[in-house]
Design an enzyme around this catalytic site. Structure first.
Site, short mmCIF file in Angstrom:
data_model
loop_
_atom_site.label_atom_id
_atom_site.label_comp_id
_atom_site.label_asym_id
_atom_site.label_seq_id
_atom_site.Cartn_x
_atom_site.Cartn_y
_atom_site.Cartn_z
N CYS A 124 0.81 -1.23 0.00
CA CYS A 124 0.00 0.00 0.00
C CYS A 124 0.84 1.28 0.00
O CYS A 124 0.31 2.37 -0.21
CB CYS A 124 -0.94 0.00 1.20
SG CYS A 124 -2.07 -1.39 1.15
N HIS B 46 -3.69 7.08 1.70
CA HIS B 46 -3.95 5.72 1.21
C HIS B 46 -5.34 5.30 1.67
O HIS B 46 -5.78 5.64 2.77
CB HIS B 46 -2.89 4.76 1.75
CG HIS B 46 -3.27 3.33 1.56
ND1 HIS B 46 -3.61 2.83 0.33
CD2 HIS B 46 -3.40 2.29 2.45
CE1 HIS B 46 -3.92 1.54 0.46
NE2 HIS B 46 -3.80 1.20 1.73
N ASN C 1 -10.14 -1.02 -0.79
CA ASN C 1 -8.69 -0.82 -0.74
C ASN C 1 -8.08 -1.45 -2.00
O ASN C 1 -8.13 -2.66 -2.17
CB ASN C 1 -8.13 -1.47 0.53
CG ASN C 1 -6.65 -1.26 0.71
OD1 ASN C 1 -5.95 -0.82 -0.20
ND2 ASN C 1 -6.14 -1.58 1.89
#
Ligand code: COA
Length: 352
Positions: free
Chosen positions: A129, A279, A309
């Site tokens: 990520c 993020h 995500n």
């Protein structure tokens, strides 16, 4: 002085929308079953994560991570007013590569039709990520040194094939979606330190390596892969494993610290920054970061509610989504902070 400029931006998500209601009924072929497969529900998912739906690739076995990357890349290259043959370096961040090796950047290079024309450098980076900030730091260094002049930086993930569609895997399974984002970066001549890529910082703490991981195999063992992937008693290694609470706490800490450091080290304040693009792991993480780091809430951009995500893709995907909605404008300055498996984290400030 040579600084790095964002020349173009693009993103891509597949068409299939999977709602929280539907995900509870999906089997591992992504086919809706008559009875519920996973004990989960919309209320739990929204309350804990803010996610309402995510995108999945078609379940016909014909879409690869490199295909998602390719679509986002074509859009970013067109947005920069360039041709694929102008690209002299590809940096691709993914935790869901097409295969173990070679890396997926070379596959994208081939699919862009430039493999035999440019033989450009191709890097795969594995910072999950945090990959976009890590990749931007690499690209910025390459461009300032004059090593490359047109860098294609991609974040692309096909998560939906590697999730555990059962109550055992529900903590992780509900979080992730498929998608890709890309940027083209190049040099510009300016003495203004507030233009282009202003700041990047990347960090890691390997003590957290096993708190969020997907092993699939263990190379130290002989044979290195020793289970029946269809046997649920044996196949846990095929799926991501996460200590959610440790990830949550470390994510808030890492993103707050890196956001504050980015402002302190550049001497900037929120008056200098138009958008905060964190993020997109979990809306609750982002809300906590915004509260603790005292970020003006009207400057925060999220897409987690409808894309979930998408790991390495979240930052360019979110910027591009809000650009298409007319919020993000050319020349706006973005502060992005990220956190992911590793643990890895970091921040960047750049104008788009
Ligand atoms: N649906 C319903 N129940 C679920 C569930 C789901 N999808 N996932 C877990 N649960 C259950 C647990 O099994 C547990 O049940 P129990 O009390 O009977 O044991 C209960 O919900 C509470 O679980 P817990 O893990 O304590 O929940 P939480 O409040 O920590 O929230 C996360 C779980 C995953 C939402 C949270 O820890 C989180 O967001 N962590 C960060 C995750 C992340 O962002 N990862 C990516 C980082 S890049």
């Amino acid at each position: 002085m040579i600084r790095t400029k964002v020349l173009g931006l693009g993103s891509y998500v597949p068409d299939r929308v999977v709602t929280n209601e539907e995900i509870a009924f999906l089997n591992d072929q992504h086919v809706r079953q008559a009875t519920q497969v996973t004990e989960t529900n919309d209320q739990w998912i929204q309350q804990r994560t803010g996610i309402k739906e995510r995108r999945y690739v078609p379940n016909d076995g014909a879409t690869w991570t490199s295909d998602l990357a390719l679509e986002a890349s074509k859009r970013a290259i067109a947005d920069a007013g360039l041709q694929p043959t102008d690209i002299d370096c590809i940096i691709l961040g993914t935790l869901s590569p097409d295969f173990h090796f070679p890396g997926t950047a070379v596959v994208v290079q081939k699919k862009l039709g430039i493999a035999d024309k440019t033989s450009c450098a191709c890097f795969d980076i594995r910072q999950q990520c945090s990959a976009f900030v890590y990749g931007m730091q690499m690209a910025d260094a390459f461009i300032r040194c004059g090593t490359y002049k047109r860098i294609l930086l991609i974040g692309a993930e096909l998560h939906s094939h590697a999730l555990d569609y059962s109550t055992r895997g529900r903590d992780v399974m509900v979080l992730f979606g498929d998608g890709a984002g890309a940027m083209v970066l190049g040099p510009m001549e300016t003495d203004d330190p507030k233009q282009g890529v202003v700041y990047t910082a990347a960090h890691a703490d390997g003590n957290g390596a096993m708190d969020l991981c997907l092993k699939i195999f263990e190379i130290a063992r002989l044979p290195y892969l020793d289970y029946d992937p269809r046997d649920r008693e044996q196949n846990a290694l095929m799926y991501p494993k996460m200590d959610g609470k440790r990830v949550f706490l470390n994510a808030v800490r890492g993103m707050v610290m890196s956001t504050q450091a980015a402002l302190a080290k550049t001497g900037m304040s929120w008056d200098d920054i138009q958008w905060f693009v964190p993020h997109q792991a979990n809306l609750r993480i982002n809300e906590k970061v915004v509260e603790v780091a005292k970020i003006p809430p009207e400057k925060v951009l999220n897409t987690i509610e409808f894309y979930g995500n998408t790991t390495a893709a979240t930052v360019p995907l979110t910027i591009d989504y809000w650009r298409q909605q007319g919020k993000v404008k050319k020349g706006d300055r973005v502060l992005s902070s990220v956190f992911g498996s590793g643990f890895t984290w970091g921040a960047a400030i750049f104008t788009v």
